[in-house]
Design a protein around this motif. Structure first.
Motif, PDB file in Angstrom:
ATOM      1  N   ASP A 125      32.906  54.587  23.713  1.00 20.76           N
ATOM      2  CA  ASP A 125      32.037  54.613  24.883  1.00 20.76           C
ATOM      3  C   ASP A 125      32.431  53.444  25.781  1.00 20.76           C
ATOM      4  O   ASP A 125      33.196  52.567  25.363  1.00 20.76           O
ATOM      5  CB  ASP A 125      30.571  54.494  24.456  1.00 20.76           C
ATOM      6  N   HIS A 126      31.950  53.411  26.987  1.00 15.66           N
ATOM      7  CA  HIS A 126      32.152  52.257  27.851  1.00 15.66           C
ATOM      8  C   HIS A 126      30.916  52.077  28.723  1.00 15.66           C
ATOM      9  O   HIS A 126      30.031  52.949  28.745  1.00 15.66           O
ATOM     10  CB  HIS A 126      33.409  52.410  28.720  1.00 15.66           C
ATOM     11  N   LEU A 127      30.839  50.953  29.407  1.00 18.36           N
ATOM     12  CA  LEU A 127      29.677  50.651  30.228  1.00 18.36           C
ATOM     13  C   LEU A 127      29.917  51.015  31.686  1.00 18.36           C
ATOM     14  O   LEU A 127      31.033  50.899  32.196  1.00 18.36           O
ATOM     15  CB  LEU A 127      29.333  49.159  30.134  1.00 18.36           C
ATOM     16  N   VAL A 128      28.843  51.464  32.317  1.00 20.70           N
ATOM     17  CA  VAL A 128      28.873  51.725  33.764  1.00 20.70           C
ATOM     18  C   VAL A 128      27.840  50.830  34.426  1.00 20.70           C
ATOM     19  O   VAL A 128      26.826  50.462  33.821  1.00 20.70           O
ATOM     20  CB  VAL A 128      28.572  53.199  34.085  1.00 20.70           C
ATOM     21  N   LEU A 129      28.107  50.461  35.662  1.00 20.74           N
ATOM     22  CA  LEU A 129      27.159  49.666  36.429  1.00 20.74           C
ATOM     23  C   LEU A 129      26.192  50.617  37.101  1.00 20.74           C
ATOM     24  O   LEU A 129      26.601  51.509  37.868  1.00 20.74           O
ATOM     25  CB  LEU A 129      27.878  48.799  37.454  1.00 20.74           C
ATOM     26  N   SER A 158      25.622  46.176  23.705  1.00 21.71           N
ATOM     27  CA  SER A 158      27.029  46.079  24.098  1.00 21.71           C
ATOM     28  C   SER A 158      27.206  45.552  25.517  1.00 21.71           C
ATOM     29  O   SER A 158      28.341  45.385  25.980  1.00 21.71           O
ATOM     30  CB  SER A 158      27.700  47.454  23.959  1.00 21.71           C
ATOM     31  N   GLN A 159      26.124  45.241  26.200  1.00 21.80           N
ATOM     32  CA  GLN A 159      26.223  44.622  27.529  1.00 21.80           C
ATOM     33  C   GLN A 159      26.978  43.304  27.486  1.00 21.80           C
ATOM     34  O   GLN A 159      27.506  42.860  28.501  1.00 21.80           O
ATOM     35  CB  GLN A 159      24.831  44.376  28.116  1.00 21.80           C
ATOM     36  N   ARG A 160      27.028  42.685  26.311  1.00 16.92           N
ATOM     37  CA  ARG A 160      27.748  41.403  26.192  1.00 16.92           C
ATOM     38  C   ARG A 160      29.182  41.544  26.683  1.00 16.92           C
ATOM     39  O   ARG A 160      29.777  40.587  27.186  1.00 16.92           O
ATOM     40  CB  ARG A 160      27.738  40.918  24.750  1.00 16.92           C
ATOM     41  N   LEU A 161      29.775  42.756  26.552  1.00 16.05           N
ATOM     42  CA  LEU A 161      31.143  42.982  27.020  1.00 16.05           C
ATOM     43  C   LEU A 161      31.241  42.805  28.534  1.00 16.05           C
ATOM     44  O   LEU A 161      32.228  42.267  29.049  1.00 16.05           O
ATOM     45  CB  LEU A 161      31.601  44.388  26.627  1.00 16.05           C
ATOM     46  N   ALA A 162      30.208  43.257  29.231  1.00 12.78           N
ATOM     47  CA  ALA A 162      30.192  43.103  30.688  1.00 12.78           C
ATOM     48  C   ALA A 162      29.978  41.646  31.081  1.00 12.78           C
ATOM     49  O   ALA A 162      30.688  41.116  31.945  1.00 12.78           O
ATOM     50  CB  ALA A 162      29.094  43.978  31.293  1.00 12.78           C
ATOM     51  N   TRP A 163      29.011  40.983  30.433  1.00 15.40           N
ATOM     52  CA  TRP A 163      28.741  39.583  30.788  1.00 15.40           C
ATOM     53  C   TRP A 163      29.963  38.711  30.504  1.00 15.40           C
ATOM     54  O   TRP A 163      30.314  37.840  31.310  1.00 15.40           O
ATOM     55  CB  TRP A 163      27.545  39.051  30.004  1.00 15.40           C
ATOM     56  N   ASN A 164      30.616  38.941  29.365  1.00 19.18           N
ATOM     57  CA  ASN A 164      31.813  38.151  29.039  1.00 19.18           C
ATOM     58  C   ASN A 164      32.905  38.355  30.076  1.00 19.18           C
ATOM     59  O   ASN A 164      33.587  37.402  30.483  1.00 19.18           O
ATOM     60  CB  ASN A 164      32.351  38.543  27.663  1.00 19.18           C
TER      61      ASN A 164
END
Length: 287
Positions: free
Chosen positions: A162-166, A192-198
């Motif tokens: 999976d991946h994150l979307v804004l 898994s938002q930590r991936l975006a913040w990092n």
């Protein structure tokens, strides 16, 4: 080979063995100390002494005499119920329990339904699910964020990507990380938002986390109600900008905590085989 657990408990600093709790259970069912003693294979005097010794140690009545015979006081019932709760954790579960992050457990709920596996599915944060698993209350542990499994050196099984979307309440779609500068975000801690913040931190993007919520459902609602707020959510869960697609791609995984259960073993084989098409249909990327 069958195993039957027996349990001792400490109550207010005093240890009581399983014979005491069996006594309470039998008295509660028979409403008679003599009948309880007979069923337990002890004399009435021995059974009565167990009860009186416990009452002396705890300073409260545990068994009382009523018009119907002998029964447990409210305090006695409280002790028995607590004992039964612990015993249920020790004994095998007829219906498996699946617990994990909101996204991964939701996917497993769909897969178990398609497979025909009757199960109890609980959605929470990864860390909360781990705590329940440590108490032996979970059969399949699922992870939204693989780092939780890595940190604990767990033997996890990848099931999807999976991946994150804004996500924007106002419909704004950033084309690059620079467009994220100045945005205010809603965060789901332990996700898994930590991936975006990092990623944003490593690239020097100026952003602010202004609100914390407990689940992706709450984050989505907050953003939908305020066009000045943004959040990152799994693409399988919500639509949005793929501006950080490559940087936030991650594994959805599970840990089988009951490997001797053949039904669960067959179910996981289904997930990794025919279930991959279901995974695709649910908006995830199959393995």
């Amino acid at each position: 080979m069958d195993y039957l657990p027996k349990l001792n408990l400490f109550i207010n600093g005093h240890e009581f063995n399983y014979k005491f709790f069996e006594t309470l259970e039998c008295v509660s069912k028979t409403w008679s100390q003599r009948e309880a003693a007979k069923r337990l294979g002890v004399s009435h005097a021995v059974l009565n002494r167990r009860i009186r010794d416990a009452e002396d140690k705890l300073g409260k009545r545990i068994v009382e005499t009523t018009g119907a015979g002998s029964g447990l006081t409210d305090y006695g019932l409280e002790i028995l119920q607590k004992y039964q709760e612990y015993m249920q954790r020790l004994q095998g579960r007829e219906i498996p329990v699946i617990c994990g992050g909101h996204i991964s457990s939701g996917l497993m709920e769909v897969l178990s339904s398609e497979y025909g596996l009757e199960s109890h599915v609980y959605r929470t944060q990864d860390e909360s699910a781990i705590q329940l698993a440590q108490r032996d209350m979970v059969d399949i542990l699922t992870f939204d964020d693989p780092v939780q499994a890595f940190m604990r050196d767990l033997d996890f099984t990848p099931v999807a990507y999976d991946h994150l979307v804004l996500v924007s309440g106002g419909g704004y779609t950033p084309k690059s990380m620079d467009d994220i500068n100045g945005m205010s975000f809603v965060e789901v801690p332990g996700s898994s938002q930590r991936l975006a913040w990092n990623t944003l931190d490593e690239n020097g993007v100026d952003y602010r986390v202004v609100e914390l919520v407990k689940s992706p459902y709450e984050a989505l609602k907050r953003v939908q109600k305020n066009e000045d707020l943004y959040t990152f959510l799994n693409s399988s869960f919500a639509g949005g900008s793929n501006v950080l697609e490559n940087e936030t791609k991650h594994i959805i995984s599970l840990v089988n905590l009951n490997p001797e259960n053949l039904v669960l073993k067959d179910f996981i084989e289904f997930v990794l085989d025919e279930g991959q098409q279901i995974i695709r249909d649910e908006g995830f990327e199959p393995l």
